[in-house]
Scaffold this active site. Structure first.
Site, PDB file in Angstrom:
ATOM      1  N   GLU B  76       0.657  -1.169   0.109  1.00 42.78           N
ATOM      2  CA  GLU B  76      -0.051  -0.087  -0.023  1.00 42.78           C
ATOM      3  C   GLU B  76       0.736   1.285   0.073  1.00 42.78           C
ATOM      4  OE1 GLU B  76      -4.227  -0.895   1.753  1.00 42.78           O
ATOM      5  OE2 GLU B  76      -2.827  -0.736   3.411  1.00 42.78           O
ATOM      6  N   HIS B  95      -0.892   5.553   7.823  1.00 44.74           N
ATOM      7  CA  HIS B  95      -1.770   4.851   7.407  1.00 44.74           C
ATOM      8  C   HIS B  95      -1.826   3.644   8.339  1.00 44.74           C
ATOM      9  CE1 HIS B  95      -4.812   2.560   5.642  1.00 44.74           C
ATOM     10  NE2 HIS B  95      -3.981   1.384   5.194  1.00 44.74           N
ATOM     11  N   HIS B  97      -4.968   0.991  11.104  1.00 43.71           N
ATOM     12  CA  HIS B  97      -6.251   0.436  11.318  1.00 43.71           C
ATOM     13  C   HIS B  97      -6.596   0.267  12.867  1.00 43.71           C
ATOM     14  CE1 HIS B  97      -3.488  -1.323   8.210  1.00 43.71           C
ATOM     15  NE2 HIS B  97      -4.518  -1.212   7.441  1.00 43.71           N
ATOM     16  N   HIS B 165     -11.858  -0.362   6.379  1.00 42.66           N
ATOM     17  CA  HIS B 165     -10.268  -0.525   6.155  1.00 42.66           C
ATOM     18  C   HIS B 165      -9.505   0.028   7.357  1.00 42.66           C
ATOM     19  CE1 HIS B 165      -6.830  -0.220   3.039  1.00 42.66           C
ATOM     20  NE2 HIS B 165      -6.425  -0.125   4.402  1.00 42.66           N
TER      21      HIS B 165
END
Lengths: 233, 233, 233, 233
Positions: B76, B95, B97, B165
């Protein structure tokens, strides 16, 4: 420094309350000078877990350090200076944003006494909203007028909830303050957990009156325990 | 390497955000090259907690390493290369989660500012759903087209929720990014806890505007604290 | 002292139950004297995590130390002395205020068996409210009359919930007690989590009868595991 | 022993899954013999966190140790022996009672895929209730008939929920099993948290099909991370 110096005790209290989840990168603990009621001890601007004796400065009741310094200071130290001025019975103060009590600062909830240890909260916990008197702000308490408004709302109580902000707790001694700061958070957490499953039963005012004063031995036992949990106790 | 080298800083940021619960085995943090805006630094494919200076590679804005390597790379990484292309004001990206923010990516909830520190979130947090433009996918953002769509949804904001996501957060500096990544998670957690007990009171746009810019001293105080909590700080 | 001395075992049990979240700064664990049923072992007043062999004192069934001491004693030790008097089958007792079980002491909830290990709870968990017989108190159990009332409510069961206070658990052996104290808390936690999402399925009385007796090997495996988790095991 | 010996790998997997909150004092992980599909490796009866290479025994598919031993064995080892008999494609098995998944075993809830990593769960998670076929039991799976019933319910799926008991997870490799065991728990936790705040959006079957197969590099990255978190990694 002596193990009973105010600097040592304020450092310990900061580190304990961080270890027990009351403080994180922000928040602070102070104590009044034991010999001079017009002075108090508070760290320079620093995360509580990192406060050592050497970081603890002496302040006067205008909130300025007694010895001029170029170190950064807590912008909210006015909470301490004003409360020491307005509450002669108070000798220790904690300002925090603990996750346990924040729901009471965000939702329409009353913090109640649900256990014997939680009785250190006392009968009444007022709620102060900076918006009421000062309109739109960044929610930091940095001016005397703001701290005076907060102190008036606190009145003669042990702690005050600050809407969308956190909590300010006071104590007659540093040990009482540590005990009250920690057990009010634990009580809040228990109350929240229980309320998720229906109506709860709480202490009556008469029961709080019977339970709220803790003997020095109880405060010392808890203090010694929390101190033992510090990495370099 | 110098303690201020981008490799060292990216390693520290990865380990801090893992320690503070933003990242786990997955997720990543990058920073733009301080001297060359067409380059950025990001680890090879590795769990954030394990990222050392030596694992941090230099990439160009097509998302390819400047020095060819046989090491596995994050699938990613296009999130980073595209955002650095489309947001010249952005110099650091995370980024993640995190469990704190995932309910906002799964249920129909708006992430709101509920504390002064949470104001780093900003006024608006858009929600991007890969399904809208790309139909059924495995929910990984691995193609330029997907990252461009994500970047458009982010717009000029500080963070974007990604449906089913996670979250992508940006900052003008790495310290601001770390602060925003951590305090948006804390704010999210507080909001969720409070919402379980009724309607909540949140910051107005005017209050967010007054609170959202943090002085460098505040960012540094938090950064130093989080660094001190790393096992080999 | 021998590794099997009552003092060592009581110290271990206190530290284990603190490590596993049953006890915090308060609460206590005792065991009956293996050779003299009119005596029992309990620490002097101290946070459970700090209890060493040297802190464990021998008491008679009036709740007084066999060897006079100036050390502070638990104010609630009468819970232990009275229960050892009224329950000859009981050889170990834990009094605690664990967060897992407090919702059952505050809200109108029944503690049910939801897993095989939770069957150590037994079929019935009575609820005692100090208010019923003694009116407004500070909620500490410090008089024989209060402990006798509690013991009557406990009856022949394995544990009793104390309204707005905590839990008292009994066992035929110290290992059974540790197992029951920990797994009743785990079971309570699982029940609370599941109940937040709808009606739950629980063990029937017939299933509890089949599951509630644990072989010594099972108790030992768990005891050895919890001991291994202590800092100085 | 070699670092790739089945004994070493089974020991590592037990300790990892304990460290990551899937296992506690109970539960177990096994792997099939890499060279002889009629054998498998499982610890003697021991808390997972304590399992060393020397504790891992070789069993045949009747669930008996290949070398007779007087050591205590897991009473539920029949879950492993029967599943290895009935599922030739399965080379690793975990049986656990994690807090994350227990609400799905107690309340009427469907475990759904809510994240890319959670896609390791697969499209369908059947629910087995020992009561249906065997009436009142202590809920331990100790007989072949019980394990066969469980295996039939599992079918060709990746995991099966066991009513009022726990979960059994299978994998083609030990790394896949560790990944699936941990990320099904994380996914369950995220689902529960989000569901508390309203209806949630989940992966479609088509999306699960696109996401459920993880490259070996992804499994290895996670495995290496979890291994690094072990006290004596």
């Amino acid at each position: 420094m002596s193990p009973d110096s105010p600097q040592t005790l304020v450092s310990l209290a900061n580190r304990m309350l961080a270890r027990e989840g009351v403080l994180d990168a922000f928040g602070h603990v102070s104590m009044r000078h034991p010999a001079d009621p017009t002075r108090f001890f508070l760290s320079r601007s620093l995360a509580p877990e990192l406060v050592s004796e050497a970081d603890v400065l002496e302040y006067d009741l205008s909130g300025e350090p007694v010895v001029a310094t170029k170190q950064a200071l807590y912008s909210e130290r006015v909470i301490h200076s004003v409360l020491y001025r307005m509450r002669p019975d108070v000798n220790a103060i904690c300002h925090h944003h603990a996750a346990s009590t924040m729901p009471f600062c965000l939702a329409d909830l009353k913090l109640r006494v649900v256990t014997q240890l939680g009785a250190s909260i006392g009968k009444t916990v007022p709620l102060w909203d900076q918006r009421d008197e000062f309109g739109a702000t960044n929610h930091l308490v940095t001016r005397d007028a703001e701290a005076i408004s907060l102190a008036k709302c606190l009145g003669a109580n042990n702690m005050v909830l600050m809407k969308r902000h956190g909590v300010t707790v006071v104590g007659a001694t540093l040990r009482e303050l540590a005990f009250r700061s920690i057990y009010s958070c634990r009580d809040a957490e228990l109350q929240l957990r229980a309320m998720s499953h229906g109506d709860i039963s709480v202490f009556t005012d008469e029961e709080i009156a019977l339970a709220e004063k803790f003997p020095e031995a109880t405060l010392a036992r808890a203090w010694d325990y929390w101190r033992s949990r510090l990495p370099n106790a």
